[in-house]
Enzyme design. Structure first.
Site, mmCIF file in Angstrom:
data_model
loop_
_atom_site.group_PDB
_atom_site.id
_atom_site.type_symbol
_atom_site.label_atom_id
_atom_site.label_comp_id
_atom_site.label_asym_id
_atom_site.label_seq_id
_atom_site.Cartn_x
_atom_site.Cartn_y
_atom_site.Cartn_z
ATOM 1 N N TYR A 1 -7.723 8.830 -9.213
ATOM 2 C CA TYR A 1 -7.900 7.783 -7.517
ATOM 3 C C TYR A 1 -6.313 7.267 -7.626
ATOM 4 C CZ TYR A 1 -8.390 4.141 -3.963
ATOM 5 O OH TYR A 1 -8.013 2.996 -3.081
ATOM 6 N N SER B 1 -3.559 2.034 -2.608
ATOM 7 C CA SER B 1 -4.126 0.485 -2.826
ATOM 8 C C SER B 1 -3.529 0.164 -3.879
ATOM 9 C CB SER B 1 -5.016 1.636 -3.988
ATOM 10 O OG SER B 1 -5.725 1.317 -4.290
#
Length: 352
Positions: free
Chosen positions: A169, A144
């Site tokens: 995350y 990501s």
């Protein structure tokens, strides 16, 4: 030559599109997804139905044959289910794996941190072990753009240091990259991590800005605009993401003989390991993004201006020079075109 490929996350946004593209080119695809309730499962089942997997046929741990595509099967399974995952690998002898299944979302990680450890760490460990023991020729996985964290050097490059994530995350995604390198180094498992930049398009996730803004504007509700609109995102259209993934799948990393531990490049290694950004390389101001949605909808937004949220970064911008150099590819869908396609889909799916 057709490949047998495991794609995890096929009830999810990117996995749904990727599975269809691989099926269309003749590959045999086994899709896997937990179908969790992080967001409305009706959207997940809608995607599965599009690929010929009916909700009434799904039983946890059991393979379902698509009635639409003879070369596609689906199984509902969590990556944390090590025993069943191992069985699937042993039974199907995959050529390659593209692992997109993960607990997503920056803000959700502030309130449900254990979900990220269970899925993105424990589940990823199970995936690495399964690939190691089953002669997988290439493991491609979703990282990501959030891993860049406090880094302010723009555009974000895979050659930059990423030691300062600002959400769990992001930390879990960086962990995935580190764990992948370990397996590439120890077991010669070819791995490629893909740092996606703000993916959008039809069938997109309801927790993403385009979906949230479109829904609120159509319902005459105000939208929350963080950092008072002083945000930039490198929005990347779904078709561009999938094209990039497929090119990567077909090119397993070989390792860089010139790589040096005295001046280590984070994006590669002597081991068969590589990291790519996949982004549009064209950041868009948040207020311009909202204006494009307003134009496509023919309706103005009511804006609720707010400060920057914990875990968010003010800007993202992908350096895709490695993607161009190695794979001859650069995402290029204009934001206005992508937004219009999403809104056309949204109106049709929700009969508006």
């Amino acid at each position: 030559m057709a490949l047998r490929i495991l794609v995890t996350g096929t009830a999810g946004f990117i996995g749904f599109y990727l599975a269809q593209k691989l099926i269309a080119r003749g590959d045999e695809v086994i899709g896997l997804d937990s179908i969790n309730d992080y967001y409305d499962v009706r959207l997940k089942h809608g995607r599965l139905t599009e690929t010929g997997i009916e909700q009434s046929h799904i039983t946890y741990g059991k393979l379902v044959q698509s009635h639409k595509y003879p070369n596609y099967k689906f199984i509902q399974l969590t990556l944390e289910d090590r025993e069943k995952l191992t069985e699937i690998f042993e039974q199907y002898e995959f050529d390659a794996v593209c692992s997109l299944a993960a607990q997503a979302g920056v803000r959700y990680s502030l309130t449900n941190p254990y979900a990220y450890v269970e899925s993105n760490i424990v589940g990823w460990m199970n995936m690495l072990e399964a690939c190691r023991h089953n002669n997988i020729k290439h493991l491609v996985y979703a990282s990501s753009s959030s891993v860049y964290g406090l880094n302010e050097e723009m555009p974000f490059s895979t050659h930059h240091n990423i030691d300062h994530p600002v959400s769990l995350y992001a930390a879990s995604k960086k962990s995935n990259e580190l764990m992948a390198h370990t397996y590439s180094h120890l077991y010669e498992l070819p791995t490629t991590g893909l740092r996606f930049f703000t993916v959008y398009g039809p069938w997109g996730r309801p927790d993403m800005a385009l979906f949230i803004f479109t829904k609120a504007i159509l319902e005459n509700r105000s939208i929350d605009v963080y950092n008072n609109g002083n945000m930039q995102r490198d929005f990347t259209y779904i078709d561009d993401i999938v094209e990039g993934i497929i090119r990567v799948i077909d090119r397993p990393p070989q390792g860089e003989p010139s790589w040096s531990g005295k001046n280590p490049d984070p994006s590669s290694s002597k081991a068969p390991y590589k990291i790519y950004n996949i982004g549009n390389n064209s950041p868009v101001n948040l207020l311009d993004f909202i204006a494009a949605i307003e134009k496509a909808l023919g309706k103005k937004a009511k804006k609720n201006m707010l400060p920057l949220q914990p875990g968010d970064v003010p800007a993202t911008w992908a350096d895709v020079s490695d993607l161009i150099e190695d794979l001859g590819y650069k995402p290029n869908t204009p934001i206005t075109e992508g937004i219009q396609k999403f809104i056309d889909w949204y109106r049709k799916f929700y009969t508006i």
